[in-house]
Every structure is written in structure tokens, then in C-alpha cells.
Design a protein around this motif. Sequence first.
Motif, PDB file in Angstrom:
ATOM      1  N   SER A  47      38.750  52.433  38.637  1.00 12.89           N
ATOM      2  CA  SER A  47      40.049  52.624  38.984  1.00 12.89           C
ATOM      3  C   SER A  47      40.750  51.363  39.656  1.00 12.89           C
ATOM      4  O   SER A  47      42.004  51.079  39.449  1.00 12.89           O
ATOM      5  CB  SER A  47      40.518  53.988  39.685  1.00 12.89           C
ATOM      6  OG  SER A  47      39.760  53.829  40.740  1.00 12.89           O
ATOM      7  N   ILE A  48      40.025  50.755  40.395  1.00  9.93           N
ATOM      8  CA  ILE A  48      40.393  49.704  41.473  1.00  9.93           C
ATOM      9  C   ILE A  48      40.334  48.450  40.735  1.00  9.93           C
ATOM     10  O   ILE A  48      40.955  47.160  40.906  1.00  9.93           O
ATOM     11  CB  ILE A  48      39.605  49.534  42.648  1.00  9.93           C
ATOM     12  CG1 ILE A  48      38.001  49.288  42.294  1.00  9.93           C
ATOM     13  CG2 ILE A  48      39.808  50.719  43.630  1.00  9.93           C
ATOM     14  CD1 ILE A  48      37.349  49.014  43.333  1.00  9.93           C
ATOM     15  N   ASP A  49      39.969  48.458  39.277  1.00 13.70           N
ATOM     16  CA  ASP A  49      39.832  46.955  38.607  1.00 13.70           C
ATOM     17  C   ASP A  49      41.196  46.451  37.956  1.00 13.70           C
ATOM     18  O   ASP A  49      42.121  47.385  37.717  1.00 13.70           O
ATOM     19  CB  ASP A  49      38.826  47.003  37.543  1.00 13.70           C
ATOM     20  CG  ASP A  49      37.377  47.307  38.119  1.00 13.70           C
ATOM     21  OD1 ASP A  49      37.022  47.270  39.295  1.00 13.70           O
ATOM     22  OD2 ASP A  49      36.444  47.409  37.088  1.00 13.70           O
ATOM     23  N   GLN A  50      41.250  45.208  38.055  1.00 19.66           N
ATOM     24  CA  GLN A  50      42.360  44.652  37.341  1.00 19.66           C
ATOM     25  C   GLN A  50      41.473  43.549  36.620  1.00 19.66           C
ATOM     26  O   GLN A  50      41.967  42.317  37.004  1.00 19.66           O
ATOM     27  CB  GLN A  50      43.636  43.978  38.349  1.00 19.66           C
ATOM     28  CG  GLN A  50      44.290  45.415  38.867  1.00 19.66           C
ATOM     29  CD  GLN A  50      45.311  44.758  39.851  1.00 19.66           C
ATOM     30  OE1 GLN A  50      45.841  43.653  39.668  1.00 19.66           O
ATOM     31  NE2 GLN A  50      45.569  45.804  40.714  1.00 19.66           N
ATOM     32  N   LEU A  51      40.802  43.695  35.676  1.00 21.23           N
ATOM     33  CA  LEU A  51      39.993  42.639  35.238  1.00 21.23           C
ATOM     34  C   LEU A  51      40.608  41.783  34.384  1.00 21.23           C
ATOM     35  O   LEU A  51      41.511  42.025  33.471  1.00 21.23           O
ATOM     36  CB  LEU A  51      38.774  43.460  34.210  1.00 21.23           C
ATOM     37  CG  LEU A  51      37.825  44.455  35.205  1.00 21.23           C
ATOM     38  CD1 LEU A  51      36.803  44.999  33.928  1.00 21.23           C
ATOM     39  CD2 LEU A  51      37.305  43.824  36.440  1.00 21.23           C
ATOM     40  N   GLN A  52      40.172  40.527  34.443  1.00 17.01           N
ATOM     41  CA  GLN A  52      40.733  39.299  33.706  1.00 17.01           C
ATOM     42  C   GLN A  52      39.744  38.960  32.874  1.00 17.01           C
ATOM     43  O   GLN A  52      38.799  38.586  33.049  1.00 17.01           O
ATOM     44  CB  GLN A  52      41.388  38.221  34.539  1.00 17.01           C
ATOM     45  CG  GLN A  52      42.415  38.708  35.622  1.00 17.01           C
ATOM     46  CD  GLN A  52      42.891  37.688  36.430  1.00 17.01           C
ATOM     47  OE1 GLN A  52      42.589  36.248  36.202  1.00 17.01           O
ATOM     48  NE2 GLN A  52      43.707  38.065  37.491  1.00 17.01           N
ATOM     49  N   PRO A  53      40.067  38.607  31.400  1.00 20.49           N
ATOM     50  CA  PRO A  53      38.975  38.233  30.277  1.00 20.49           C
ATOM     51  C   PRO A  53      38.381  36.778  30.768  1.00 20.49           C
ATOM     52  O   PRO A  53      37.250  36.611  30.373  1.00 20.49           O
ATOM     53  CB  PRO A  53      39.870  38.193  29.238  1.00 20.49           C
ATOM     54  CG  PRO A  53      41.170  38.042  29.591  1.00 20.49           C
ATOM     55  CD  PRO A  53      41.437  38.766  30.933  1.00 20.49           C
ATOM     56  N   GLU A  54      39.121  35.904  31.493  1.00 17.91           N
ATOM     57  CA  GLU A  54      38.220  34.672  31.991  1.00 17.91           C
ATOM     58  C   GLU A  54      37.460  34.869  32.826  1.00 17.91           C
ATOM     59  O   GLU A  54      36.719  33.823  33.309  1.00 17.91           O
ATOM     60  CB  GLU A  54      39.508  33.623  32.380  1.00 17.91           C
ATOM     61  CG  GLU A  54      40.397  34.290  33.558  1.00 17.91           C
ATOM     62  CD  GLU A  54      41.639  34.854  33.081  1.00 17.91           C
ATOM     63  OE1 GLU A  54      42.836  34.749  33.853  1.00 17.91           O
ATOM     64  OE2 GLU A  54      41.757  35.677  32.130  1.00 17.91           O
ATOM     65  N   PHE A  55      37.157  35.926  33.625  1.00 15.90           N
ATOM     66  CA  PHE A  55      36.016  36.146  34.388  1.00 15.90           C
ATOM     67  C   PHE A  55      35.247  37.607  33.943  1.00 15.90           C
ATOM     68  O   PHE A  55      34.507  37.568  34.730  1.00 15.90           O
ATOM     69  CB  PHE A  55      36.633  36.365  35.810  1.00 15.90           C
ATOM     70  CG  PHE A  55      37.515  35.271  36.219  1.00 15.90           C
ATOM     71  CD1 PHE A  55      36.979  33.911  36.471  1.00 15.90           C
ATOM     72  CD2 PHE A  55      38.836  35.486  36.635  1.00 15.90           C
ATOM     73  CE1 PHE A  55      37.890  32.947  36.868  1.00 15.90           C
ATOM     74  CE2 PHE A  55      39.619  34.607  37.222  1.00 15.90           C
ATOM     75  CZ  PHE A  55      39.092  33.367  37.254  1.00 15.90           C
ATOM     76  N   SER A  56      35.222  37.655  32.738  1.00 15.91           N
ATOM     77  CA  SER A  56      34.625  39.056  32.341  1.00 15.91           C
ATOM     78  C   SER A  56      33.837  38.651  31.110  1.00 15.91           C
ATOM     79  O   SER A  56      34.045  38.013  30.237  1.00 15.91           O
ATOM     80  CB  SER A  56      35.518  40.053  32.086  1.00 15.91           C
ATOM     81  OG  SER A  56      36.285  40.266  33.181  1.00 15.91           O
ATOM     82  N   GLY A  57      32.658  39.471  30.938  1.00 17.10           N
ATOM     83  CA  GLY A  57      31.834  39.710  29.764  1.00 17.10           C
ATOM     84  C   GLY A  57      30.865  38.276  29.830  1.00 17.10           C
ATOM     85  O   GLY A  57      30.761  37.660  30.380  1.00 17.10           O
TER      86      GLY A  57
END
Length: 418
Positions: free
Chosen positions: A167-177
Motif C-alpha cells: 500500500s505504501i509503494d509508488q513503484l516506478q518501472p525504471e527501478f523495478s523488475g
Amino acid sequence: MTQTPVEDSETSGVSRRGFLASAGVVSSYVAAGVAGFAGGALTVNAAQASTPEKEAQLRAQQQSATIPFYGEYQAGIMTPLQAYGTYAAFTLKPGITVDQARSMMQLLTDDAARLAKGKPTLPDGEPYLATEPARLTSTFGFGPGFFSKLGLQGAMPSGFGELRAFSIDQLQPEFSGGDLVIHVGADNPLTVAHAARQLSRTAHTFAEPLWSQTGFNRPQYGVPSDQTGRNLFGQVDGTINPRTTQEFDAQVWATSGPQWFRDGTCLVVRRIQMDFEGWDKLDDTKKETAMGRNLHNGAPLTGTKEFDAPDLAAKHDNGMPVIASFAHVRRAKTDNPAEKFLRRPLNYEDGLLPSGQPNAGLIFAAYMANVQKQFVPVQQRLADLDLMNTWTTPIGSAVFALPSGCQPGGYIGEGLLG
């Protein structure tokens, strides 16, 4: 099947590359009678005191120091934390086969083994940058996509898979996966940059770069060896970690599951952006209440030394807990051995945001045998009530399965790739 590393092109006749807002909550809590211990200066006793000459000698020794690449476990996990590090993630190119993935890992293993000894890779346009290994380690892991794209889903370890957003995440694709991760650590930033470049160049034959994150810690020379490093909020970070062989066996290394994963581990990388403007508005007592630890030495509010166990039952005379229900220490602490793991954080600083505030925070790296059983319950408790969420935001998240180490003549991931 054990493969022999690729030979030098001069002897093999084959081109090597061709083989390829809650501050008010704290205020009210403090006003009700909760306060941290009085701050004090961190002191170094005479036995630990260092002279410029000693520090220079230690620096020189550290720049030439090596960490063996080959072994039962991959280096860079149990290795004492280095001062600098880079995590780089890649996605496999379309159509990559298991045979090609095997070739990639053979080449990366050969690169990493050379660099760990202070030797250049083949080829290396700047070979002199390899001569100061500075405790260099290179560690490799595979994301969920690595298994699915190669048809190896049945070989995935228990509890491993894409990590859901909290719930606290604001994930950005440039730092994920990511399908492949390479972690490079050393006590010299030039060494890290050079090694990361060489390994990334090899990986790029088979995979596209997805993201790269670079960070730093306090250098280990000339400082007390019994104090954990600090993050950019000034907090001691990483106190509760396995320290004995028995604790690593119980928390970090896989002892069951697919044979290729035995003596391996899982890695969760979370990029945590920090709100310095909001944090700086708090006085030390409010900061300590939110964290549950003293700023001056990292001791829990119920103790006097960093490694004292927090007493979560302790109360003030007015009946309120010394360590608040929303304090990070209380939310993260567990007596369940199945929820403990290794933390190897790095601070990052990437200039300024448009607001003029630092674009900075923490690269939180955690190692464990089972992500779902060990990491997820702790992260869920933090997401539910940790007041530190007021000043921290996860903006990146990735998970990888790390194979065991290998012996000379072998390569990382050989049990999986054949």
C-alpha cells in the motif's frame, strides 16, 4: 554439466565476444511523556584511535585486498559490507535460449573471477583500472522472467515470484523488475564503475539493460568496527543481521528446494526515496520516537548500546510503551526465526529534485531463503503502521533468485542451466 570457462582468445582461436504528514502524531506521543535518551557524542577509545599514517596504510592494504570469487556461496552476500556498490538489472533479449543463457553465465563468471583477482577481463580497453580490486565482489541472480522466458518455471524455488506492491509503494518501472541482476561491490568507486561496465558489456550481448542503481556506505578504515553504518537520515541502519554461520544457515542460505538453489538465496531490492524536507522539521526526540532508537548510537529506547535487544514490553510511569506502537523497531522486530533475514543497504544520492530537495534515499537489499515466508510478513507490518512511511516512499522493487557459488572450471547457475 560442468563447463570450462572460455579461454583467452590468443590460445583458443575463438573470439571471446563472438562467443557470445504524521509529524503531529509524534508530537502528541512525545508530549504524553515519551522521550528518547539524551543524545551524546560517539567516542572512539584509545585502542581504536587511528593516526593518519595508520589510515593511509589501511587504505593501501584495502585497495589491494581480494575476496575469492570461487566457493560454496557467491561472494558479496556474507562478505563484510563494502563502501560502494551497484545493482544492474537486465531483461533477456527475445528468443534467447537456455544454451545462450548458459554462454552468458560462463562469460560473466570468467569476467568476475578475473576482476576479483585484480586482472582485466578479455577484452578490456582500460586494463589498468582492474589492478585495484579493493575487496571486489560480483554477485548474480535470476528474476522470475528468466525462468518463464527459458521455460524453467518448474525450477523456481518455493516462495519465489514477482513481489506484489504494498500500500505504501509508488513503484516506478525504471527501478523495478528484471530477468538478471548483477551486483558489484568494492571499497573503491572506480573499481565498482569499471567492473560494472565490463560485466554489463558482456551481459548486453544477451540482455537489454533495464535499470542501474549505485550507492555507498561508510568506509571501514579508521572507524569503530563495532558500530553499524548510517543512512542519510542519520540513523544507524542494519543493526539486526545474522552474524554467525548458524544464523546465516537459518536465515539466508537455502537448504531445501531445487538442487541448483541449495546454498543459494533470494534477493529483494527496494529503492526507498527519502523526504528530507519533512524529516528535517522534526527534532531529535521526535525522530527517535518514530524510529524507536537513539540517534547518537543506535541503541533502542529501552537500552544503552546499539545491539541491546529492544524491550517492547517496557512502559513509562504513565503506562505508555517506551517504544511506540508505530515505531519502526517495533514494526520490524520479530521473534519468529522464519521472518529474519540479512540486510545490506546502500545510500544513494542522485542530485536534486525540481523542488531543490535531494534526490536521495536508500537502496534496501535483503537476502533470504524464502521471500514469502521471511520478507513479506515483515514488509506487510511496516506497510500497515510504520510511522517512518511518512518520510520514506518505496519507488522501486525487484526480486531475484541467486544460485550457489561455483568452483574453478564451473560457472554461476550451472545447476540450473546444465
